[in-house]
Design an enzyme around this catalytic site. Structure first.
Site, PDB file in Angstrom:
ATOM      1  N   CYS A  41      66.125  86.951  35.065  1.00  0.00           N
ATOM      2  CA  CYS A  41      66.877  85.693  35.125  1.00  0.00           C
ATOM      3  C   CYS A  41      68.032  85.745  34.125  1.00  0.00           C
ATOM      4  CB  CYS A  41      65.957  84.515  34.802  1.00  0.00           C
ATOM      5  SG  CYS A  41      66.790  82.906  34.980  1.00  0.00           S
TER       6      CYS A  41
ATOM      7  N   ARG B   2      67.317  82.912  27.091  1.00  0.00           N
ATOM      8  CA  ARG B   2      66.107  83.130  26.287  1.00  0.00           C
ATOM      9  C   ARG B   2      65.305  84.339  26.740  1.00  0.00           C
ATOM     10  NH1 ARG B   2      63.979  77.269  27.643  1.00  0.00           N
ATOM     11  NH2 ARG B   2      64.759  78.072  29.629  1.00  0.00           N
TER      12      ARG B   2
ATOM     13  N   HIS C  73      60.326  84.061  34.575  1.00  0.00           N
ATOM     14  CA  HIS C  73      59.839  83.458  33.329  1.00  0.00           C
ATOM     15  C   HIS C  73      59.391  82.027  33.553  1.00  0.00           C
ATOM     16  CE1 HIS C  73      63.465  80.950  32.318  1.00  0.00           C
ATOM     17  NE2 HIS C  73      63.994  81.761  33.207  1.00  0.00           N
TER      18      HIS C  73
ATOM     19  N   CYS D  86      61.485  78.372  34.041  1.00  0.00           N
ATOM     20  CA  CYS D  86      62.769  78.737  34.662  1.00  0.00           C
ATOM     21  C   CYS D  86      63.442  77.508  35.295  1.00  0.00           C
ATOM     22  CB  CYS D  86      62.553  79.813  35.720  1.00  0.00           C
ATOM     23  SG  CYS D  86      64.081  80.422  36.448  1.00  0.00           S
TER      24      CYS D  86
ATOM     25  N   ASP E 249      68.865  83.433  32.275  1.00  0.00           N
ATOM     26  CA  ASP E 249      68.492  82.561  31.146  1.00  0.00           C
ATOM     27  C   ASP E 249      68.688  83.269  29.800  1.00  0.00           C
ATOM     28  OD1 ASP E 249      66.741  81.159  29.160  1.00  0.00           O
ATOM     29  OD2 ASP E 249      66.191  79.948  30.900  1.00  0.00           O
TER      30      ASP E 249
END
Ligand code: CO
Length: 211
Positions: free
Chosen positions: A43, A47, A99, A102, A45
């Protein structure tokens, strides 16, 4: 914000120094070429930084990231990365890593209209529809969200395996494993879903190509 931006370039200089302190040939070695054993599909993302969470060095992981780690079979970007990874770099492992928490998957559970991204999120909604019986039976919303994240990874692992790229590699006898993982942003640990594919036998028959 300006200070943060400036810090990035300062950080880069410090990073170069630290790498050269450990190994004066570090960049010289890397510049001669790459042969990473792993393709990471994750992803976007912020993080979930691919190399950091698995302790991998530069040169070890070929990376493709998008919203909700999707493998959309008409996505030329994904197909190009996969083709290069499998046929040129000859990676041994493709890891699809989703994750928990998400945002893309969470949005797909709602009827929210965000904008252009609605059309990307639709691919995730398709995953919900495939598994709606199981998902609708999970009463606790958080549990349902977590399971949806996992099922999305399952479907994307299958999507990798369904490509002509991966099926052709398997047919040639190439050693290639496709794995599904879910990273937990709450504790940093990876949940290996244990759904590794090594051949096209576990695909629905309609997807299996005669090669
Ligand atoms: Co995400």
């Amino acid at each position: 914000m300006e200070a943060f931006y400036k810090k990035l370039l300062d950080n880069n200089k410090r990073w170069v120094e630290s790498k050269l302190n450990l190994d004066p040939e570090f960049f010289k070695k890397l510049s001669s070429g790459q042969k990473p054993p792993v393709l990471w599909i994750g992803c976007a993302d912020s993080r979930v930084p691919a190399n950091d969470i698995i302790g991998a060095d530069p040169g070890e992981v070929f990376v493709h990231r998008n919203i909700a780690n999707m493998v959309v079979h008409s996505d030329m970007n994904m197909l190009s990365v996969l083709d290069y990874a499998v046929n040129v770099l000859e990676v041994k492992h493709v890891i699809v890593c989703g994750h928990y928490g998400c945002g893309g998957v969470q949005t797909a559970m709602t009827n929210k209209h965000v904008g252009l991204i609605d059309n990307w999120i639709r691919h995730i909604k398709d995953v919900y529809r495939f598994h709606q019986e199981e998902l609708n039976n999970i009463e606790n919303e958080k549990d349902r969200f977590n399971r949806f994240v996992e099922l999305n990874v399952v479907e994307q692992v299958l999507n990798v395996a369904k490509t002509s790229i991966v099926q052709s590699a398997w047919e040639r006898g190439q050693n290639l494993h496709v794995h599904g993982w879910v990273y937990d942003i709450h504790d940093g640990l990876i949940n290996d879903l244990d759904i590794t594919l090594r051949d096209n036998q576990s695909l629905s028959q309609v997807y299996q190509l005669d090669l």
